[in-house]
Design an enzyme around this catalytic site. Sequence first.
Site, PDB file in Angstrom:
ATOM      1  N   THR A  24      63.072  78.753  -6.601  1.00  0.00           N
ATOM      2  CA  THR A  24      64.438  79.058  -6.993  1.00  0.00           C
ATOM      3  C   THR A  24      64.787  80.514  -6.669  1.00  0.00           C
ATOM      4  O   THR A  24      65.897  80.956  -6.911  1.00  0.00           O
ATOM      5  CB  THR A  24      64.641  78.805  -8.502  1.00  0.00           C
ATOM      6  OG1 THR A  24      63.614  79.535  -9.198  1.00  0.00           O
ATOM      7  CG2 THR A  24      64.500  77.340  -8.844  1.00  0.00           C
ATOM      8  N   SER A 249      63.614  86.420 -15.266  1.00  0.00           N
ATOM      9  CA  SER A 249      63.902  85.343 -14.331  1.00  0.00           C
ATOM     10  C   SER A 249      65.017  85.832 -13.434  1.00  0.00           C
ATOM     11  O   SER A 249      65.601  86.901 -13.665  1.00  0.00           O
ATOM     12  CB  SER A 249      64.362  84.090 -15.076  1.00  0.00           C
ATOM     13  OG  SER A 249      65.632  84.332 -15.650  1.00  0.00           O
ATOM     14  N   LYS A 250      65.329  85.040 -12.444  1.00  0.00           N
ATOM     15  CA  LYS A 250      66.419  85.418 -11.543  1.00  0.00           C
ATOM     16  C   LYS A 250      67.711  85.578 -12.360  1.00  0.00           C
ATOM     17  O   LYS A 250      68.488  86.489 -12.146  1.00  0.00           O
ATOM     18  CB  LYS A 250      66.587  84.331 -10.480  1.00  0.00           C
ATOM     19  CG  LYS A 250      67.149  84.844  -9.191  1.00  0.00           C
ATOM     20  CD  LYS A 250      67.241  83.740  -8.163  1.00  0.00           C
ATOM     21  CE  LYS A 250      68.132  82.642  -8.668  1.00  0.00           C
ATOM     22  NZ  LYS A 250      68.407  81.568  -7.759  1.00  0.00           N
ATOM     23  N   GLN A 251      67.880  84.693 -13.372  1.00  0.00           N
ATOM     24  CA  GLN A 251      69.099  84.728 -14.188  1.00  0.00           C
ATOM     25  C   GLN A 251      69.187  86.023 -15.004  1.00  0.00           C
ATOM     26  O   GLN A 251      70.285  86.490 -15.294  1.00  0.00           O
ATOM     27  CB  GLN A 251      69.140  83.542 -15.175  1.00  0.00           C
ATOM     28  CG  GLN A 251      69.437  82.198 -14.547  1.00  0.00           C
ATOM     29  CD  GLN A 251      68.268  81.647 -13.734  1.00  0.00           C
ATOM     30  OE1 GLN A 251      67.121  81.971 -13.995  1.00  0.00           O
ATOM     31  NE2 GLN A 251      68.573  80.860 -12.711  1.00  0.00           N
ATOM     32  N   GLY A 253      68.120  88.813 -13.988  1.00  0.00           N
ATOM     33  CA  GLY A 253      68.191  89.931 -13.052  1.00  0.00           C
ATOM     34  C   GLY A 253      66.853  90.513 -12.647  1.00  0.00           C
ATOM     35  O   GLY A 253      66.781  91.672 -12.215  1.00  0.00           O
TER      36      GLY A 253
END
Length: 318
Positions: A24, A249-251, A253
Site C-alpha cells: 500500500t 502508517s501512510k495515513q 504521514g
Amino acid sequence: MSSFSTSSPSPAGRYVGRFAPSPTGPLHAGSLVAALASYLDARANGGVWLIRIEDIDEGRAVPGAAETILEQLDWLGMHSDGEIVWQSRRKDLYQAARERIAGHVYGCGCNRREIADSRLGVGPDGAAIYPGTCRHGLAPGREARSLRLRVPEAGEDLVAFRDRFAGWQEQRLALESGDFVLKRADGYWAYQLAVVVDDAQQGVTDVVRGADLLDSTPRQIYLQRLLGVPTPRYLHVPVVRNAQGEKLSKQTGALAVLPATQDNREEAAVAALQQAAGYLGLQCAAPASAITSLSAFWQQAVPAWAKLLAERGAALAV
Ligand code: GLU
C-alpha cells in the site's frame, strides 16, 4: 497451483520465517521494524527468511509499491531465501482451502450498515461483531454477498496461545469476533484466509510481525485447526507510534525509508536500520558510531537480537 498441500516444504525442524508486506506504500519506519524483527529472528535461529507480497486486496494495492518495497529490502541487505510469492497469483490455493472447509462456510447477505445496526459492538480489531444473521440460511429474497466462517458457539470458542513477546493470549471467537469473512463482498479473498493458507503452504514455522495483528491471530489459529495445518510460533513486536500515539502508517504521514542520494546509499541504509533496531531495543556490542557498513550492522544486530530474546525469555529451544 490448485491443490493446497499441508506438507511442509522445509526439512523437519528447520526454522522458516517470513515478512509479508501489503503493497500500500513504501516501507516506512514502522513497517521496517517488523521486517527487521522477522529477518533477525530467522538469522538468529539459523533459519530461512521469505518475502511474500500480500497484494490480495487488489483495490488497496498501490501500483509500483511492491517493487519499491523489494528494492528497499534489497538496499537494506534483506534478501529472500526463496522465490517471492504474490498473493494475487495464488487464488486457486485459497479456493481449494475454502472447499476443504466447506461445511463451516456460509453465504452472507448482510451489508456493513446492517451489521453495525445490530449493535453487538466491535471486536478488538475495531471490526463490527457479526450477529449471525445468515448463519442458518439467507432470508428469502437475499443474495449472498460474502462468505463467512462459522465460529464455535460461546463456551466452546476460546482460542489461546502464547506469544513469544506479548505472552499468554486468549480470545473468545463467538463474543469478540463472531463469524468472520473469508471472501469479501468485492470478490477478494480475505486476509485471514490468505495468510493462513500461505503460511501453511510455505512451511512457515515462525510468524514475527507487528502487534496490530495480535488480535487476528486467534482467528488464524482457528482456521489452521479446521484446515488441519500446523500452528506456527508467534512473536508480535510493539507497534511504532508517532508523537500523537497513532500507529505509523501512510495515513499518519510516515515517511518512506529511502536512500537520499546515490552517494550515501549504504550510510542511509545503516541509519534506517539503526533507528529500527533502536525501536526494538537492540543493544549492539559496538557503539552505533562504529557501525558504518551494512555487514557490520548485521554482524552486530543478529547476536544483539539473540541476547534481547534471551533476556525476555523469548528465545527458541531450537
Ligand atoms: N500484510 C500484513 C501487513 O502488511 C502483514 C500480515 C502478516 O504479517 O501476517 O500489515
